[in-house]
Design an enzyme around this catalytic site. Structure first.
Site, PDB file in Angstrom:
ATOM      1  N   ASP A  10       0.863  -1.188   0.000  1.00 14.97           N
ATOM      2  CA  ASP A  10       0.000   0.000   0.000  1.00 14.97           C
ATOM      3  C   ASP A  10       0.895   1.232   0.000  1.00 14.97           C
ATOM      4  O   ASP A  10       1.683   1.441   0.924  1.00 14.97           O
ATOM      5  CB  ASP A  10      -0.862  -0.053   1.270  1.00 14.97           C
ATOM      6  N   ILE A  11       0.755   2.070  -1.015  1.00 16.59           N
ATOM      7  CA  ILE A  11       1.658   3.218  -1.159  1.00 16.59           C
ATOM      8  C   ILE A  11       1.494   4.235  -0.021  1.00 16.59           C
ATOM      9  O   ILE A  11       2.424   4.974   0.283  1.00 16.59           O
ATOM     10  CB  ILE A  11       1.476   3.870  -2.557  1.00 16.59           C
ATOM     11  N   ASP A  34      -6.034   7.193  -5.222  1.00 20.22           N
ATOM     12  CA  ASP A  34      -6.330   8.603  -4.922  1.00 20.22           C
ATOM     13  C   ASP A  34      -7.136   8.708  -3.610  1.00 20.22           C
ATOM     14  O   ASP A  34      -6.785   9.475  -2.697  1.00 20.22           O
ATOM     15  CB  ASP A  34      -7.107   9.185  -6.109  1.00 20.22           C
ATOM     16  N   SER A 117      -2.903   4.793 -14.146  1.00 17.78           N
ATOM     17  CA  SER A 117      -3.889   4.561 -15.224  1.00 17.78           C
ATOM     18  C   SER A 117      -4.355   3.113 -15.404  1.00 17.78           C
ATOM     19  O   SER A 117      -5.237   2.862 -16.219  1.00 17.78           O
ATOM     20  CB  SER A 117      -3.401   5.055 -16.602  1.00 17.78           C
ATOM     21  N   TYR A 121      -8.872   3.729 -14.856  1.00 13.52           N
ATOM     22  CA  TYR A 121      -8.654   4.278 -16.202  1.00 13.52           C
ATOM     23  C   TYR A 121      -8.347   3.210 -17.254  1.00 13.52           C
ATOM     24  O   TYR A 121      -8.194   3.530 -18.434  1.00 13.52           O
ATOM     25  CB  TYR A 121      -7.577   5.360 -16.173  1.00 13.52           C
TER      26      TYR A 121
HETATM   27  N1  AR6 Z   1      -1.392   1.617  -2.987  1.00 15.76           N
HETATM   28  C1  AR6 Z   1      -0.859   1.290  -4.179  1.00 15.76           C
HETATM   29  N2  AR6 Z   1      -1.583   1.046  -5.284  1.00 15.76           N
HETATM   30  C2  AR6 Z   1      -2.919   1.133  -5.171  1.00 15.76           C
HETATM   31  C3  AR6 Z   1      -3.585   1.478  -3.960  1.00 15.76           C
HETATM   32  C4  AR6 Z   1      -2.757   1.735  -2.837  1.00 15.76           C
HETATM   33  N3  AR6 Z   1      -3.259   2.078  -1.655  1.00 15.76           N
HETATM   34  N4  AR6 Z   1      -4.919   1.485  -4.196  1.00 15.76           N
HETATM   35  C5  AR6 Z   1      -5.099   1.132  -5.490  1.00 15.76           C
HETATM   36  N5  AR6 Z   1      -3.904   0.915  -6.072  1.00 15.76           N
HETATM   37  P1  AR6 Z   1      -6.414   3.593  -9.785  1.00 15.76           P
HETATM   38  P2  AR6 Z   1      -6.111   5.092 -12.312  1.00 15.76           P
HETATM   39  C6  AR6 Z   1      -3.586   0.509  -7.449  1.00 15.76           C
HETATM   40  O1  AR6 Z   1      -7.786   3.154 -10.175  1.00 15.76           O
HETATM   41  O2  AR6 Z   1      -6.343   3.871 -13.128  1.00 15.76           O
HETATM   42  C7  AR6 Z   1      -9.412   7.564  -9.119  1.00 15.76           C
HETATM   43  O3  AR6 Z   1     -10.778   7.619  -8.858  1.00 15.76           O
HETATM   44  C8  AR6 Z   1      -4.654  -0.125  -8.289  1.00 15.76           C
HETATM   45  O4  AR6 Z   1      -4.833  -1.493  -7.933  1.00 15.76           O
HETATM   46  O5  AR6 Z   1      -6.186   4.030  -8.392  1.00 15.76           O
HETATM   47  O6  AR6 Z   1      -4.971   5.995 -12.700  1.00 15.76           O
HETATM   48  C9  AR6 Z   1      -8.822   8.911  -9.512  1.00 15.76           C
HETATM   49  O7  AR6 Z   1      -9.459   9.977  -8.838  1.00 15.76           O
HETATM   50  C10 AR6 Z   1      -4.039   0.021  -9.676  1.00 15.76           C
HETATM   51  O8  AR6 Z   1      -3.051  -0.994  -9.874  1.00 15.76           O
HETATM   52  O9  AR6 Z   1      -5.884   4.802 -10.738  1.00 15.76           O
HETATM   53  C11 AR6 Z   1      -9.104   8.950 -10.983  1.00 15.76           C
HETATM   54  O10 AR6 Z   1     -10.419   9.391 -11.255  1.00 15.76           O
HETATM   55  C12 AR6 Z   1      -3.332   1.371  -9.595  1.00 15.76           C
HETATM   56  O11 AR6 Z   1      -3.237   1.672  -8.184  1.00 15.76           O
HETATM   57  C13 AR6 Z   1      -8.932   7.514 -11.415  1.00 15.76           C
HETATM   58  O12 AR6 Z   1      -9.212   6.731 -10.256  1.00 15.76           O
HETATM   59  C14 AR6 Z   1      -4.060   2.521 -10.284  1.00 15.76           C
HETATM   60  O13 AR6 Z   1      -5.459   2.378 -10.133  1.00 15.76           O
HETATM   61  C15 AR6 Z   1      -7.529   7.215 -11.849  1.00 15.76           C
HETATM   62  O14 AR6 Z   1      -7.468   5.908 -12.353  1.00 15.76           O
END
Ligand code: AR6
Length: 170
Positions: A10-11, A34, A117, A121
């Site tokens: 978890d980042i 986010d 993304s 996304y």
């Molecule tokens: N630590 C590390 N990675 C994570 C965590 C965490 N705590 N939580 C999720 N991930 P995403 P996107 C991973 O959907 O595709 C938001 O609503 C997740 O499993 O977070 O860039 C924003 O506000 C995946 O591998 O980001 C935007 O509207 C990666 O992080 C939209 O989502 C990215 O997934 C951005 O979408």
């Protein structure tokens, strides 16, 4: 030159000088990583983000980390995957490049990225990982002050993709 590694986890728990947030262009929070970053940082983060008045896809803006162990958060809106013909690959590379530049400008030695993304996304993981690895390596060459970049992977499938990209591109 600085090193690149991967970590399953978890980042929001990572004590890097900067962690990167896969944001949206409003910078006002959302789901995925986010949402997790805003919850862990506390409401002061949203207040600072509001004053930034958004960010374009592929660019990046920096805030403090507040209650996070990281000193800074670098917010970057990644491209929404629309089939690959809408400049998605170049925009994803621009995200990593912009974040590395901003981290270097602020004297960060350690930077942690999520897989930008590839969640909400829907950018295909197998295409995103090599772009991320290549662009981060270019950034490490350009910014010798950055000593270590970590890809923080939220699942084993994500970690496998980044480990694969790291070993196949040397
Ligand atoms: N630590 C590390 N990675 C994570 C965590 C965490 N705590 N939580 C999720 N991930 P995403 P996107 C991973 O959907 O595709 C938001 O609503 C997740 O499993 O977070 O860039 C924003 O506000 C995946 O591998 O980001 C935007 O509207 C990666 O992080 C939209 O989502 C990215 O997934 C951005 O979408």
């Amino acid at each position: 030159m600085g090193t690149v590694d991967t970590l399953l986890g978890d980042i929001t728990a990572v004590a890097a000088d900067a962690i990167v947030n896969a944001a949206n262009t409003s910078l006002l929070g959302g789901g995925g990583v986010d949402g997790a970053i805003h919850r862990a940082a506390g409401p002061e983060l949203l207040a600072e983000c509001r004053a930034l008045r958004g960010c374009e896809t592929g660019q990046a803006k920096l805030t403090k980390g507040y209650r996070l162990p990281a000193r800074y958060v670098i917010h970057t809106p990644g491209p929404i995957w629309r089939g690959g013909g809408q400049n998605e690959a170049a925009l994803l590379a621009a995200c990593y490049r912009s974040c590395m530049e901003l981290a270097a400008e602020h004297g960060c030695k350690t930077v942690a990225f999520p897989s930008i993304s590839t969640g909400v996304y829907r950018f295909p993981l197998e295409l995103a990982a090599p772009i991320a690895v290549r662009t981060v390596r270019e950034g490490l060459q350009r910014h010798p002050g950055i000593e270590r970049v970590t890809f923080v992977c939220f699942s084993q499938a994500v970690k496998d993709a980044y480990d694969g990209a790291l070993s196949s591109t040397g």
